[in-house]
Design an enzyme around this catalytic site. Structure first.
Site, PDB file in Angstrom:
ATOM      1  N   CYS A 104      51.288  28.140  35.842  1.00 19.24           N
ATOM      2  CA  CYS A 104      50.498  27.034  36.782  1.00 19.24           C
ATOM      3  C   CYS A 104      49.637  26.334  35.632  1.00 19.24           C
ATOM      4  CB  CYS A 104      49.569  27.962  37.638  1.00 19.24           C
ATOM      5  SG  CYS A 104      48.078  28.611  36.771  1.00 19.24           S
ATOM      6  N   GLU A 160      50.513  35.129  32.160  1.00 21.70           N
ATOM      7  CA  GLU A 160      50.386  34.453  30.907  1.00 21.70           C
ATOM      8  C   GLU A 160      49.051  34.495  30.095  1.00 21.70           C
ATOM      9  OE1 GLU A 160      52.824  31.738  33.927  1.00 21.70           O
ATOM     10  OE2 GLU A 160      51.140  33.281  34.014  1.00 21.70           O
ATOM     11  N   HIS A 168      46.504  35.718  35.831  1.00 20.50           N
ATOM     12  CA  HIS A 168      47.562  35.714  35.648  1.00 20.50           C
ATOM     13  C   HIS A 168      48.316  36.081  34.407  1.00 20.50           C
ATOM     14  CE1 HIS A 168      47.967  32.007  38.529  1.00 20.50           C
ATOM     15  NE2 HIS A 168      47.680  32.779  39.113  1.00 20.50           N
ATOM     16  N   CYS A 207      47.179  28.445  33.326  1.00 19.12           N
ATOM     17  CA  CYS A 207      47.882  29.120  32.355  1.00 19.12           C
ATOM     18  C   CYS A 207      48.177  28.191  31.218  1.00 19.12           C
ATOM     19  CB  CYS A 207      48.884  29.998  33.024  1.00 19.12           C
ATOM     20  SG  CYS A 207      48.551  31.310  33.782  1.00 19.12           S
TER      21      CYS A 207
END
Length: 165
Positions: free
Chosen positions: A104, A80, A78, A107
């Protein structure tokens, strides 16, 4: 002559950087970028959702449905987490992360562990999912500020035409 009045805010600028970073993503359905900024409004790192370094974008699946190993989910990093990893050990303590899509739970754990103290986001379209509910619980418990950005400028135009400079 007076200064311009139609310039973008710092929040709009950094969210624009995050969105522009997301344009690097090869994901056909979701392009997310992230931008980490220190207290002095200096960019520390950026990232976008994509495969780990050295893994070919052409050899892994990009689908959202089907058998787990035939979807993108076990393979994609992801935005992040990529931004945190791309910081190359920089001190992220008390920094802010700008991301278009609410993080999420995985993250959120990385955000907390890295010392980031504020998450600024645009969309929370997965708010009803267990992963985002867990994310919000974790971030809140760790004292991370969560801010929904309400930009005054909904569109920021970028031109790469040298005549526009």
């Amino acid at each position: 002559m007076n200064k311009r009045k139609d310039y973008i805010s710092w929040d709009e600028y950094f969210m624009g950087v995050a969105i522009l970073a997301g344009k690097r993503s090869k994901d056909p359905t979701t392009q997310v970028g992230a931008c980490i900024v220190d207290k002095e409004n200096k960019i520390l790192s950026q990232g976008y959702n994509g495969l780990p370094r050295g893994c070919s974008d052409d050899e892994f699946p990009w689908g959202r449905e089907g058998e787990v190993l035939e979807t993108k989910y076990p393979y994609v990093v992801h935005a992040e987490l990529n931004a945190i990893l791309n910081s190359r050990g920089s001190n992220l303590f008390s920094s802010k992360i700008y991301v278009a899509l609410f993080p999420c739970n995985e993250c959120a754990k990385a955000i907390i562990q890295s010392g980031i103290k504020e998450v600024i986001y645009l969309s929370d379209k997965y708010a009803d999912t267990d992963m985002v509910k867990a994310s919000k619980r974790l971030l809140s418990a760790a004292g991370v500020t969560i801010t929904k950005l309400e930009p005054k400028n909904k569109n920021i135009e970028i031109s790469l035409d040298i005549k526009d400079i």
